[in-house]
Design an enzyme around this catalytic site. Structure first.
Site, PDB file in Angstrom:
ATOM      1  N   GLY A  21      -1.607  -2.292   2.254  1.00 16.99           N
ATOM      2  CA  GLY A  21      -1.186  -3.503   2.976  1.00 16.99           C
ATOM      3  C   GLY A  21       0.285  -3.461   3.335  1.00 16.99           C
ATOM      4  N   CYS A  48       8.345 -14.807 -18.523  1.00 11.43           N
ATOM      5  CA  CYS A  48       8.923 -13.557 -18.035  1.00 11.43           C
ATOM      6  C   CYS A  48       9.417 -13.861 -16.622  1.00 11.43           C
ATOM      7  CB  CYS A  48       7.911 -12.417 -18.046  1.00 11.43           C
ATOM      8  SG  CYS A  48       6.488 -12.737 -17.010  1.00 11.43           S
ATOM      9  N   LYS A  59       4.878   3.516  -6.290  1.00  8.68           N
ATOM     10  CA  LYS A  59       3.975   3.586  -5.135  1.00  8.68           C
ATOM     11  C   LYS A  59       3.477   5.016  -4.927  1.00  8.68           C
ATOM     12  CE  LYS A  59       3.636  -0.563  -4.239  1.00  8.68           C
ATOM     13  NZ  LYS A  59       4.774  -1.410  -4.068  1.00  8.68           N
ATOM     14  N   GLN A  66       9.271  -0.807   1.507  1.00 10.05           N
ATOM     15  CA  GLN A  66       8.603  -0.596   2.797  1.00 10.05           C
ATOM     16  C   GLN A  66       9.584  -0.408   3.957  1.00 10.05           C
ATOM     17  OE1 GLN A  66       5.628  -3.750   3.057  1.00 10.05           O
ATOM     18  NE2 GLN A  66       5.039  -3.332   0.940  1.00 10.05           N
ATOM     19  N   LEU A  84      -6.110   0.419  -1.612  1.00  6.14           N
ATOM     20  CA  LEU A  84      -5.262   0.054  -2.748  1.00  6.14           C
ATOM     21  C   LEU A  84      -5.044  -1.448  -2.705  1.00  6.14           C
ATOM     22  CD1 LEU A  84      -2.597   2.889  -2.787  1.00  6.14           C
ATOM     23  CD2 LEU A  84      -3.965   2.153  -4.752  1.00  6.14           C
ATOM     24  N   VAL A  85      -5.536  -2.151  -3.714  1.00  6.80           N
ATOM     25  CA  VAL A  85      -5.425  -3.611  -3.672  1.00  6.80           C
ATOM     26  C   VAL A  85      -4.675  -4.153  -4.880  1.00  6.80           C
ATOM     27  CG1 VAL A  85      -7.392  -4.189  -2.202  1.00  6.80           C
ATOM     28  CG2 VAL A  85      -7.773  -3.772  -4.614  1.00  6.80           C
TER      29      VAL A  85
HETATM   30  N1  LIG Z   1      -1.130  -2.938  -8.493  1.00  9.26           N
HETATM   31  C1  LIG Z   1      -1.547  -2.384  -7.342  1.00  9.26           C
HETATM   32  N2  LIG Z   1      -2.714  -1.720  -7.293  1.00  9.26           N
HETATM   33  C2  LIG Z   1      -3.141  -1.147  -6.142  1.00  9.26           C
HETATM   34  N3  LIG Z   1      -2.441  -1.174  -5.010  1.00  9.26           N
HETATM   35  C3  LIG Z   1      -1.273  -1.825  -5.000  1.00  9.26           C
HETATM   36  C4  LIG Z   1      -0.755  -2.466  -6.165  1.00  9.26           C
HETATM   37  N4  LIG Z   1       0.435  -3.014  -5.846  1.00  9.26           N
HETATM   38  C5  LIG Z   1       0.652  -2.729  -4.553  1.00  9.26           C
HETATM   39  N5  LIG Z   1      -0.374  -2.014  -4.022  1.00  9.26           N
HETATM   40  C6  LIG Z   1      -0.511  -1.492  -2.650  1.00  9.26           C
HETATM   41  O1  LIG Z   1       0.767  -1.334  -2.085  1.00  9.26           O
HETATM   42  C7  LIG Z   1       0.934  -2.225  -0.972  1.00  9.26           C
HETATM   43  C8  LIG Z   1       2.351  -2.757  -0.953  1.00  9.26           C
HETATM   44  O2  LIG Z   1       2.569  -3.480  -2.122  1.00  9.26           O
HETATM   45  P1  LIG Z   1       3.864  -4.334  -2.359  1.00  9.26           P
HETATM   46  O3  LIG Z   1       3.715  -5.010  -3.661  1.00  9.26           O
HETATM   47  O4  LIG Z   1       5.041  -3.467  -2.139  1.00  9.26           O
HETATM   48  O5  LIG Z   1       3.855  -5.304  -1.129  1.00  9.26           O
HETATM   49  P2  LIG Z   1       3.138  -6.710  -0.887  1.00  9.26           P
HETATM   50  O6  LIG Z   1       3.577  -7.090   0.460  1.00  9.26           O
HETATM   51  O7  LIG Z   1       3.429  -7.672  -1.977  1.00  9.26           O
HETATM   52  O8  LIG Z   1       1.581  -6.362  -0.870  1.00  9.26           O
HETATM   53  P3  LIG Z   1       0.383  -7.318  -1.360  1.00  9.26           P
HETATM   54  O9  LIG Z   1       0.542  -8.646  -0.671  1.00  9.26           O
HETATM   55  O10 LIG Z   1      -0.859  -6.595  -0.971  1.00  9.26           O
HETATM   56  O11 LIG Z   1       0.538  -7.447  -2.855  1.00  9.26           O
HETATM   57  C9  LIG Z   1      -0.119  -3.304  -1.216  1.00  9.26           C
HETATM   58  O12 LIG Z   1      -0.473  -3.963  -0.026  1.00  9.26           O
HETATM   59  C10 LIG Z   1      -1.252  -2.504  -1.782  1.00  9.26           C
HETATM   60  O13 LIG Z   1      -1.949  -1.818  -0.766  1.00  9.26           O
END
Ligand SMILES: Nc1ncnc2c1ncn2[C@@H]1O[C@H](COP(=O)(O)OP(=O)(O)OP(=O)(O)O)[C@@H](O)[C@H]1O
Length: 503
Positions: A299, A462, A277, A308, A195-196
């Site tokens: 991540g 925004c 999530k 988290q 998931l990215v």
């Molecule tokens: N739009 C998205 N599409 C796919 N996966 C996502 C998306 N947003 C978050 N994720 C997944 O959820 C994890 C946690 O996201 P979150 O935004 O809560 O934390 P983050 O520390 O900002 O993560 P990142 O630096 O990867 O954006 C991400 O690392 C990724 O694996």
């Protein structure tokens, strides 16, 4: 000084690299080791061929010998440290016959100048059956170098280490030893979906799992339209180009707009991020089922953001039946950023803005599966299936620079005659908006096209700058001179001479 040995067996126009496997591969059974070596060889072939490096390669006593044209030496030296499964590599300076005379003569001609005035050591190793004494090579060769140059022998902390590998097919001499990427050859482990978001964390997490040999497809839950998709794809492309040799990754783009609307309608605000999530996990699971992947990678790092916390991770985890791999779970943000810079994705990740359309004013830090699930009761599970089914799938290896070109979307200042458009959700607009700003969200675009004339310049803002970029891109396609204010609300308020806002 003796002349260069005549028995150097390397063709003049060839550079030979000695490649060593990651030490942990050497600990595996012979069968597994062979399998891993073969995958590594295939991956190397793919990378070198893609980069136009002619080459020949063969296995040799648990190592590999790679020959490339001299003109490709520097290019090959740049590529090798990014190949998973390689522990280290060296450029061979010479290959000579297995006689003391040939070896010492080569040592002197190759290294006398390099060690003059320095501390040095000679390290001889036998690879395969015994053909000549390694101790004698060290003693006699080292002695000759010392006498000839006056350099000091220092076995513990040499400035120059002359390495001599004695093999059945000849003796190799080299000084250079470059650390490899380590890990396991790409593709030797199972398939996962990552998931990215394009942010620092998900790119580093993906890299870590690729380094452990996972085959990987990427899933973007697209909350913010075409410009966000291009940025995330760019980060994935960089990751795969630099590190993904031998893999055939695909990028799955899942439209999350209908799911976002469903969350906003049914879930309590404080649980929005958690449910978001949970839906991402379900979508990832849907993609995983289609491509026969066995796990989901994220991540997430414990406690990094409100979604988290341990309690929230437990709630989110319950949405997936596949294992969720979180390689960053115990890492500090600082270390993650250092890794992001090392792997090369940081320059892109720092420009991927966070989505601001579903930021609750007070996100829950403690949740239970039951409470969050209660709020999801009215939501439509068919939306997840539809989002997975209708996703866009892109073959990452075929993506070109032209595919990633972004229209000019950003404004760094406010032109005097520009009209401001606030595109935050209504509750945020009510909380604060710039004096005189119009208010339209993504959902209001049709109305905007009817009500707002095309002449003049529009600056959109925004919370963080993501939604405004999405809207600006839509408006540009309709012929408006519309730009997103870079940096979102904080930057805009600074420009207007106001303090940051409390949310
Ligand atoms: N739009 C998205 N599409 C796919 N996966 C996502 C998306 N947003 C978050 N994720 C997944 O959820 C994890 C946690 O996201 P979150 O935004 O809560 O934390 P983050 O520390 O900002 O993560 P990142 O630096 O990867 O954006 C991400 O690392 C990724 O694996």
């Amino acid at each position: 000084m003796p002349s260069a040995p005549s028995s150097i067996a390397l063709p003049a126009e060839t550079t030979r690299f000695l490649l060593r496997l990651s030490p942990e591969i050497l600990l595996k059974s012979q069968q597994v080791r062979r399998q891993f070596q073969e995958t590594l060889r295939r991956n190397l072939r793919t990378i070198l061929t893609r980069e136009g490096v002619e080459h020949t390669m063969r296995h040799y006593h648990g190592r590999m010998m790679l020959d490339v044209p001299k003109a490709m030496r520097a290019r090959t030296r740049d590529l090798l440290p990014k190949v998973f499964g390689l522990g280290s590599f060296s450029v061979i300076d010479a290959q000579v016959d297995n006689t003391m005379e040939a070896i010492t003569s080569a040592m002197v001609s190759l290294y006398a100048d390099a060690i003059r005035g320095k501390r040095f050591a000679v390290l001889a190793k036998r690879i395969g059956p015994r053909v000549i004494s390694t101790r004698e090579v060290q003693y006699i060769g080292g002695g000759m170098l010392k006498d000839l140059t006056g350099a000091t022998v220092d076995l513990d902390h040499p400035e120059v280490l002359v390495r001599v590998d004695i093999t059945e097919e000849g003796t190799y001499l080299f000084c250079d030893r470059v650390e490899g990427a380590g890990g396991l050859p790409a593709g030797t482990q199972g398939k996962v979906v990552s998931l990215v978001s394009g942010g620092f964390d998900s790119m580093v997490a993906s890299w870590q799992m690729m380094r452990r040999g996972a085959r990987m497809d990427f899933v973007l839950c697209n909350l913010a339209g075409a410009s966000a998709e291009r940025m995330v794809l760019q980060a994935v492309k960089v990751l795969c180009t630099l590190w993904g040799g031998g893999l055939q990754p695909r990028f799955h783009v899942v439209d999350f707009q209908p799911l976002l609307a469903d969350i906003r309608t049914h879930q309590k605000q404080s649980y929005w991020q958690i449910t978001l999530k949970r839906l991402m996990y379900r979508v990832a699971e849907g993609v995983a089922a289609d491509i026969h992947a066995g796990a989901i990678v994220t991540g997430e790092a414990l406690g990094q953001v409100s979604s988290q916390t341990l309690a929230n991770l437990v709630t989110i985890d319950a949405a997936a039946s596949l294992p969720v791999l979180r390689p960053l779970i115990g890492m500090d943000k600082k270390d993650i950023m250092t890794q992001a810079r090392y792997i090369g994705t940081a320059p892109i990740s720092e420009h991927v803005p966070e989505y601001c359309g579903i930021t609750p004013t007070k996100p829950a830090t403690t949740s239970t599966v039951e409470r969050v699930a209660q709020g999801e009761v009215g939501m439509d599970p068919a939306l997840v299936d539809a989002a997975v089914r209708d996703r866009k799938v892109i073959d990452v290896n075929t993506v070109t620079a032209a595919d990633l070109r972004t229209p000019y979307l950003w404004a760094d200042s406010l032109p005097e005659d520009a009209r401001l458009i606030d595109c935050q959700p209504p509750e945020f607009y009510r909380h604060w908006h710039a004096p005189g700003a119009l208010h339209y969200t993504v959902e209001d675009l049709k109305r905007l096209y009817k009500e707002v004339p095309k002449d003049g310049t529009y600056i959109l803002y925004c919370h963080r700058g993501v939604l405004s970029a999405v809207m600006a891109e839509h408006m540009q396609q309709r012929g408006y001179a519309a730009y997103a204010y870079r940096g979102g609300l904080t930057s805009l308020r600074t420009e207007l001479g106001l303090d940051d806002l409390e949310f």
